[in-house]
Design a protein around this motif. Structure first.
Motif, PDB file in Angstrom:
ATOM      1  N   PRO A 163     -26.963 -35.925  40.334  1.00  0.00           N
ATOM      2  CA  PRO A 163     -27.197 -35.273  39.041  1.00  0.00           C
ATOM      3  C   PRO A 163     -26.463 -33.943  38.952  1.00  0.00           C
ATOM      4  O   PRO A 163     -26.293 -33.249  39.951  1.00  0.00           O
ATOM      5  CB  PRO A 163     -28.720 -35.067  39.022  1.00  0.00           C
ATOM      6  N   ASN A 164     -25.982 -33.616  37.758  1.00  0.00           N
ATOM      7  CA  ASN A 164     -25.370 -32.337  37.398  1.00  0.00           C
ATOM      8  C   ASN A 164     -23.945 -32.125  37.897  1.00  0.00           C
ATOM      9  O   ASN A 164     -23.147 -31.470  37.222  1.00  0.00           O
ATOM     10  CB  ASN A 164     -26.243 -31.160  37.833  1.00  0.00           C
ATOM     11  N   LYS A 165     -23.580 -32.638  39.058  1.00  0.00           N
ATOM     12  CA  LYS A 165     -22.192 -32.588  39.511  1.00  0.00           C
ATOM     13  C   LYS A 165     -21.985 -33.711  40.515  1.00  0.00           C
ATOM     14  O   LYS A 165     -22.739 -33.834  41.475  1.00  0.00           O
ATOM     15  CB  LYS A 165     -21.863 -31.242  40.159  1.00  0.00           C
ATOM     16  N   ASN A 166     -20.946 -34.554  40.296  1.00  0.00           N
ATOM     17  CA  ASN A 166     -20.766 -35.695  41.198  1.00  0.00           C
ATOM     18  C   ASN A 166     -20.082 -35.297  42.495  1.00  0.00           C
ATOM     19  O   ASN A 166     -19.493 -34.210  42.610  1.00  0.00           O
ATOM     20  CB  ASN A 166     -20.014 -36.837  40.496  1.00  0.00           C
ATOM     21  N   GLY A 167     -20.171 -36.200  43.468  1.00  0.00           N
ATOM     22  CA  GLY A 167     -19.657 -35.916  44.797  1.00  0.00           C
ATOM     23  C   GLY A 167     -18.170 -35.644  44.856  1.00  0.00           C
ATOM     24  O   GLY A 167     -17.715 -34.815  45.647  1.00  0.00           O
ATOM     25  N   LEU A 168     -17.373 -36.333  44.018  1.00  0.00           N
ATOM     26  CA  LEU A 168     -15.929 -36.114  44.025  1.00  0.00           C
ATOM     27  C   LEU A 168     -15.595 -34.689  43.595  1.00  0.00           C
ATOM     28  O   LEU A 168     -14.761 -34.021  44.205  1.00  0.00           O
ATOM     29  CB  LEU A 168     -15.236 -37.115  43.096  1.00  0.00           C
ATOM     30  N   ASP A 169     -16.254 -34.207  42.527  1.00  0.00           N
ATOM     31  CA  ASP A 169     -16.005 -32.846  42.059  1.00  0.00           C
ATOM     32  C   ASP A 169     -16.465 -31.817  43.093  1.00  0.00           C
ATOM     33  O   ASP A 169     -15.803 -30.798  43.312  1.00  0.00           O
ATOM     34  CB  ASP A 169     -16.731 -32.596  40.734  1.00  0.00           C
ATOM     35  N   ILE A 170     -17.602 -32.092  43.738  1.00  0.00           N
ATOM     36  CA  ILE A 170     -18.089 -31.192  44.792  1.00  0.00           C
ATOM     37  C   ILE A 170     -17.086 -31.128  45.934  1.00  0.00           C
ATOM     38  O   ILE A 170     -16.751 -30.051  46.437  1.00  0.00           O
ATOM     39  CB  ILE A 170     -19.462 -31.661  45.315  1.00  0.00           C
ATOM     40  N   PHE A 171     -16.586 -32.305  46.334  1.00  0.00           N
ATOM     41  CA  PHE A 171     -15.655 -32.357  47.465  1.00  0.00           C
ATOM     42  C   PHE A 171     -14.374 -31.581  47.159  1.00  0.00           C
ATOM     43  O   PHE A 171     -13.877 -30.824  48.001  1.00  0.00           O
ATOM     44  CB  PHE A 171     -15.330 -33.807  47.815  1.00  0.00           C
TER      45      PHE A 171
ATOM     46  N   LYS B  75     -28.144 -24.975  67.323  1.00  0.00           N
ATOM     47  CA  LYS B  75     -27.971 -26.364  66.912  1.00  0.00           C
ATOM     48  C   LYS B  75     -26.970 -26.464  65.760  1.00  0.00           C
ATOM     49  O   LYS B  75     -26.851 -25.566  64.939  1.00  0.00           O
ATOM     50  CB  LYS B  75     -29.315 -26.958  66.468  1.00  0.00           C
ATOM     51  N   ASP B  76     -26.282 -27.599  65.724  1.00  0.00           N
ATOM     52  CA  ASP B  76     -25.419 -27.878  64.585  1.00  0.00           C
ATOM     53  C   ASP B  76     -26.288 -28.120  63.356  1.00  0.00           C
ATOM     54  O   ASP B  76     -27.348 -28.749  63.443  1.00  0.00           O
ATOM     55  CB  ASP B  76     -24.547 -29.111  64.858  1.00  0.00           C
ATOM     56  N   HIS B  77     -25.814 -27.642  62.213  1.00  0.00           N
ATOM     57  CA  HIS B  77     -26.588 -27.723  60.973  1.00  0.00           C
ATOM     58  C   HIS B  77     -25.928 -28.738  60.041  1.00  0.00           C
ATOM     59  O   HIS B  77     -24.790 -28.545  59.601  1.00  0.00           O
ATOM     60  CB  HIS B  77     -26.641 -26.350  60.315  1.00  0.00           C
ATOM     61  N   ILE B  78     -26.637 -29.813  59.730  1.00  0.00           N
ATOM     62  CA  ILE B  78     -26.104 -30.887  58.896  1.00  0.00           C
ATOM     63  C   ILE B  78     -26.728 -30.807  57.505  1.00  0.00           C
ATOM     64  O   ILE B  78     -27.958 -30.786  57.366  1.00  0.00           O
ATOM     65  CB  ILE B  78     -26.390 -32.277  59.499  1.00  0.00           C
ATOM     66  N   LEU B  79     -25.881 -30.771  56.482  1.00  0.00           N
ATOM     67  CA  LEU B  79     -26.365 -30.779  55.106  1.00  0.00           C
ATOM     68  C   LEU B  79     -26.316 -32.209  54.571  1.00  0.00           C
ATOM     69  O   LEU B  79     -25.261 -32.845  54.577  1.00  0.00           O
ATOM     70  CB  LEU B  79     -25.502 -29.879  54.223  1.00  0.00           C
ATOM     71  N   VAL B  80     -27.465 -32.714  54.118  1.00  0.00           N
ATOM     72  CA  VAL B  80     -27.555 -34.045  53.519  1.00  0.00           C
ATOM     73  C   VAL B  80     -27.661 -33.870  52.011  1.00  0.00           C
ATOM     74  O   VAL B  80     -28.653 -33.334  51.511  1.00  0.00           O
ATOM     75  CB  VAL B  80     -28.778 -34.822  54.052  1.00  0.00           C
ATOM     76  N   VAL B  81     -26.617 -34.300  51.287  1.00  0.00           N
ATOM     77  CA  VAL B  81     -26.617 -34.204  49.828  1.00  0.00           C
ATOM     78  C   VAL B  81     -26.901 -35.601  49.284  1.00  0.00           C
ATOM     79  O   VAL B  81     -26.028 -36.463  49.263  1.00  0.00           O
ATOM     80  CB  VAL B  81     -25.280 -33.668  49.286  1.00  0.00           C
ATOM     81  N   GLU B  82     -28.154 -35.820  48.867  1.00  0.00           N
ATOM     82  CA  GLU B  82     -28.612 -37.157  48.483  1.00  0.00           C
ATOM     83  C   GLU B  82     -29.791 -37.007  47.520  1.00  0.00           C
ATOM     84  O   GLU B  82     -30.747 -36.283  47.818  1.00  0.00           O
ATOM     85  CB  GLU B  82     -29.030 -37.942  49.731  1.00  0.00           C
ATOM     86  N   ASP B  83     -29.704 -37.690  46.351  1.00  0.00           N
ATOM     87  CA  ASP B  83     -30.766 -37.543  45.358  1.00  0.00           C
ATOM     88  C   ASP B  83     -31.845 -38.610  45.454  1.00  0.00           C
ATOM     89  O   ASP B  83     -32.779 -38.599  44.645  1.00  0.00           O
ATOM     90  CB  ASP B  83     -30.172 -37.515  43.946  1.00  0.00           C
TER      91      ASP B  83
ATOM     92  N   GLY C  59     -30.686 -32.386  46.597  1.00  0.00           N
ATOM     93  CA  GLY C  59     -30.622 -33.559  45.740  1.00  0.00           C
ATOM     94  C   GLY C  59     -29.939 -33.313  44.410  1.00  0.00           C
ATOM     95  O   GLY C  59     -29.785 -34.241  43.613  1.00  0.00           O
ATOM     96  N   ASP C  60     -29.511 -32.096  44.167  1.00  0.00           N
ATOM     97  CA  ASP C  60     -28.884 -31.715  42.901  1.00  0.00           C
ATOM     98  C   ASP C  60     -27.448 -31.270  43.180  1.00  0.00           C
ATOM     99  O   ASP C  60     -27.217 -30.281  43.878  1.00  0.00           O
ATOM    100  CB  ASP C  60     -29.684 -30.575  42.259  1.00  0.00           C
ATOM    101  N   GLY C  61     -26.482 -32.002  42.623  1.00  0.00           N
ATOM    102  CA  GLY C  61     -25.084 -31.682  42.878  1.00  0.00           C
ATOM    103  C   GLY C  61     -24.684 -30.287  42.452  1.00  0.00           C
ATOM    104  O   GLY C  61     -23.788 -29.675  43.043  1.00  0.00           O
ATOM    105  N   GLY C  62     -25.362 -29.749  41.445  1.00  0.00           N
ATOM    106  CA  GLY C  62     -25.022 -28.425  40.957  1.00  0.00           C
ATOM    107  C   GLY C  62     -25.393 -27.292  41.899  1.00  0.00           C
ATOM    108  O   GLY C  62     -24.946 -26.158  41.718  1.00  0.00           O
ATOM    109  N   LEU C  63     -26.187 -27.592  42.924  1.00  0.00           N
ATOM    110  CA  LEU C  63     -26.639 -26.552  43.852  1.00  0.00           C
ATOM    111  C   LEU C  63     -25.836 -26.502  45.157  1.00  0.00           C
ATOM    112  O   LEU C  63     -26.014 -25.586  45.956  1.00  0.00           O
ATOM    113  CB  LEU C  63     -28.117 -26.777  44.202  1.00  0.00           C
ATOM    114  N   VAL C  64     -24.954 -27.478  45.358  1.00  0.00           N
ATOM    115  CA  VAL C  64     -24.334 -27.655  46.676  1.00  0.00           C
ATOM    116  C   VAL C  64     -23.375 -26.534  47.043  1.00  0.00           C
ATOM    117  O   VAL C  64     -23.472 -25.937  48.125  1.00  0.00           O
ATOM    118  CB  VAL C  64     -23.603 -29.012  46.744  1.00  0.00           C
ATOM    119  N   ILE C  65     -22.414 -26.235  46.173  1.00  0.00           N
ATOM    120  CA  ILE C  65     -21.358 -25.278  46.516  1.00  0.00           C
ATOM    121  C   ILE C  65     -21.930 -23.909  46.860  1.00  0.00           C
ATOM    122  O   ILE C  65     -21.554 -23.296  47.871  1.00  0.00           O
ATOM    123  CB  ILE C  65     -20.333 -25.164  45.372  1.00  0.00           C
ATOM    124  N   ASP C  66     -22.848 -23.424  46.040  1.00  0.00           N
ATOM    125  CA  ASP C  66     -23.446 -22.103  46.307  1.00  0.00           C
ATOM    126  C   ASP C  66     -24.171 -22.095  47.643  1.00  0.00           C
ATOM    127  O   ASP C  66     -24.049 -21.147  48.428  1.00  0.00           O
ATOM    128  CB  ASP C  66     -24.410 -21.737  45.181  1.00  0.00           C
TER     129      ASP C  66
END
Length: 227
Positions: A60-68, A5-13, A36-43
């Protein structure tokens, strides 16, 4: 063998919103994961490589623009960006970030699922929809391009530009992203440089088939290839 299955990541606090969206995605036979924590997404992305990311801007901790921006430094995973501000959509488009889609909260979870399916269909088309793309073939070893069976003589910059557009047909690339694909030596170039390469590339393809202009402009955003 059971298909993966395709794996979808939902980043939402917002837990309720995230859970509702995840349930709709699961009902559409996607595997899902919520962060739900922006600081955990990249890793997490680097360790798990999801198929697509739905990314909220305000986290929280890192906004979506910086993550992107950090995400695009190492991956082309499709991203749907979500914002609670209508005017933010215009600003995002103006920044030419190169996200695959934008949605404004509150959104319909059902509509988001449709958008996810449409993006995955574009980047991984069915066998039937692949037929038209057989008109274009690129050999990266020799930097040769054949269009409708005819050899197209391209400059190295034009070849890299076409290869970038062809890598994900139907996806809009900003001029900045196309510049990065063409020049890897940090030289300073302008939007006009990309526009000039696009103009020349179009002219060469139209000389072979003038029935369609396959490189399309998207006003204020960039260019995409559709065959």
């Amino acid at each position: 063998m059971t298909p993966v299955k395709d794996h979808i990541l939902v980043v939402e606090d917002e837990p309720t919103l995230a859970e509702v969206l995840a349930e709709y995605l699961k009902a559409a036979e996607f595997d899902t994961h919520i962060i739900g924590d922006g600081g955990l997404v990249i890793d997490w992305v680097q360790r798990n490589q999801p198929t697509l990311i739905i990314l909220d801007l305000m986290l929280p901790n890192k906004n979506g623009l910086d993550i992107f921006k950090e995400l695009r430094s190492f991956s082309d995973i499709p991203v749907i960006m979500a914002t609670a501000k209508v005017e933010e959509i215009d600003r995002l488009l103006g920044l030419e970030l190169g996200a695959d889609d934008y949605i404004c909260k509150p959104y319909s979870a059902r509509e988001v699922v449709v958008r996810v399916k449409n993006i995955l269909r574009r980047i991984r088309p069915s066998h039937a929809s692949q037929q038209p793309s057989l008109s274009l073939s690129l050999d990266h070893d020799t930097m040769q391009v054949h269009y409708h069976g005819e050899l197209v003589t391209l400059t190295p910059a034009e070849f890299r530009l076409l290869a970038k557009l062809n890598h994900r047909q139907g996806i809009i690339f900003s001029r900045e992203k196309l510049m990065d694909a063409i020049y890897d030596d940090s030289r300073i170039v302008t939007d006009r440089t990309i526009d000039s390469h696009i103009k020349n590339l179009r002219k060469k393809l139209l000389c072979i088939d003038d029935s369609q202009e396959c490189i399309k402009s998207v006003y204020g955003v960039g260019y995409k290839l559709e065959l």
